[in-house]
Design an enzyme around this catalytic site. Structure first.
Site, PDB file in Angstrom:
ATOM      1  N   CYS A  93       0.782  -1.221   0.000  1.00  0.00           N
ATOM      2  CA  CYS A  93       0.000   0.000   0.000  1.00  0.00           C
ATOM      3  C   CYS A  93       0.825   1.289   0.000  1.00  0.00           C
ATOM      4  CB  CYS A  93      -1.001  -0.023   1.137  1.00  0.00           C
ATOM      5  SG  CYS A  93      -2.433   1.016   0.800  1.00  0.00           S
ATOM      6  N   ARG A 127     -12.210   6.987  -0.672  1.00  0.00           N
ATOM      7  CA  ARG A 127     -11.278   5.903  -0.354  1.00  0.00           C
ATOM      8  C   ARG A 127     -11.824   4.577  -0.890  1.00  0.00           C
ATOM      9  NH1 ARG A 127      -7.319   7.486   2.698  1.00  0.00           N
ATOM     10  NH2 ARG A 127      -6.549   5.357   3.000  1.00  0.00           N
ATOM     11  N   HIS A 194      -3.568  -5.458   2.313  1.00  0.00           N
ATOM     12  CA  HIS A 194      -3.232  -5.519   3.747  1.00  0.00           C
ATOM     13  C   HIS A 194      -3.886  -6.763   4.335  1.00  0.00           C
ATOM     14  CE1 HIS A 194      -1.829  -1.346   4.325  1.00  0.00           C
ATOM     15  NE2 HIS A 194      -2.836  -0.934   3.608  1.00  0.00           N
TER      16      HIS A 194
HETATM   17  N1  GLN Z   1      -2.047   6.945   2.306  1.00  0.00           N
HETATM   18  C1  GLN Z   1      -2.184   6.108   1.168  1.00  0.00           C
HETATM   19  C2  GLN Z   1      -3.571   6.187   0.549  1.00  0.00           C
HETATM   20  O1  GLN Z   1      -4.451   6.595   1.148  1.00  0.00           O
HETATM   21  C3  GLN Z   1      -1.850   4.663   1.544  1.00  0.00           C
HETATM   22  C4  GLN Z   1      -2.823   4.103   2.535  1.00  0.00           C
HETATM   23  C5  GLN Z   1      -2.384   2.764   3.108  1.00  0.00           C
HETATM   24  O2  GLN Z   1      -1.204   2.412   3.204  1.00  0.00           O
HETATM   25  N2  GLN Z   1      -3.361   1.983   3.538  1.00  0.00           N
HETATM   26  O3  GLN Z   1      -3.773   5.784  -0.534  1.00  0.00           O
END
Ligand code: GLN
Length: 250
Positions: A93, A127, A194
């Site tokens: 990520c 998101r 993840h």
């Molecule tokens: N900050 C990054 C995003 O929002 C990565 C997020 C994460 O590692 N889960 O895309």
């Protein structure tokens, strides 16, 4: 065999139990008589190409990415040289995004990346959150599924001709549109998954271990003796069912 792992920024980039991936690699190596030696690499410490058989970097919020990005970009050449030299690499990520050419965060701040992966990422308003299921073919003709959890604002665009990690069966993946997830460059893999990823994907944990052993021995990637992965297989199935039920929906 001793396998030396460089864990990049464990004190900054570790969400959704990403450090659990190290615990899985340590156990699966030990069950085959190998020892995993984990060396932390954090801000100001630098990296020597060839010292590590495997580099690992976890995920993080925009704030943590901004705290390490300048330091990571300053050792971009060393990271690329390590991978060119045959080291394996797993990036999750936020770490995955910073191993591309750049990440533009939600506030429009541009973070220069390592440029190992031929891609760029730009954060979007909504998101992309949920369970994910991929189909991967890391060895020609051998198709397997990878199950995990994603939570990212970043939309990642791979260059033409770049190799994704897998095809999205359920979930958003790199950009929520193209139907692909992650990126692969030889023994280096980047992914949004993840969870942590490796406990519920034992075949992939062994693939990463085998790539690291290939670097440690200077030989081809070995076929590791099988383990009874009943619990891992069940965890994969549960994760895959959840992805099928609700992955990829805003
Ligand atoms: N900050 C990054 C995003 O929002 C990565 C997020 C994460 O590692 N889960 O895309």
């Amino acid at each position: 065999m001793r396998i030396v792992v460089g864990h990049l920024y464990p004190d900054y980039l570790n969400i959704y139990a990403d450090r659990g991936n190290i615990a899985v690699l340590t156990a699966r190596a030990a069950w085959r008589g190998h020892e995993l030696e984990v060396r932390r690499v954090t801000v100001g410490e630098g990296l020597t190409p060839g010292e590590h058989d495997l580099l690992y970097i976890g995920g993080g919020q925009d704030r943590e990415q901004a705290l390490v990005a300048r330091d990571l970009a300053a050792m971009a050449e060393e990271v690329r040289a390590a991978v060119t030299g045959g080291a394996a690499l797993l990036a999750v990520c936020g770490g995955y995004q910073l191993l591309g050419r750049s990440y533009r965060d939600l506030h429009g701040l541009d973070l220069a990346g390592v440029g190992l992966f031929p891609l760029e990422t730009v954060a979007g308003e909504r998101r992309m959150i949920g369970d994910v299921l991929l189909e991967c073919e890391l060895e020609p003709g051998v198709r397997r599924t990878l199950a995990g959890f994603e939570n990212h604002a970043g939309r990642t665009r791979l260059d033409a001709g770049a190799q994704p990690l897998g095809r999205v069966i359920s979930g958003f993946g790199n950009d929520g549109e193209g139907g692909w997830e992650g990126c692969r460059v030889g023994r280096a893999v980047g992914t949004y998954l993840h969870g942590p990823l490796l406990p519920r994907n034992p075949w992939f944990a062994d693939w990463i271990l085998a790539q690291a052993l290939a670097h440690a021995t200077g030989a081809d990637a070995p076929t590791l003796p099988p383990l009874s992965d009943d619990l891992e297989t069940e965890a994969h199935a549960v994760s895959a069912r959840r992805a099928a039920a609700r992955g990829g929906r805003f």
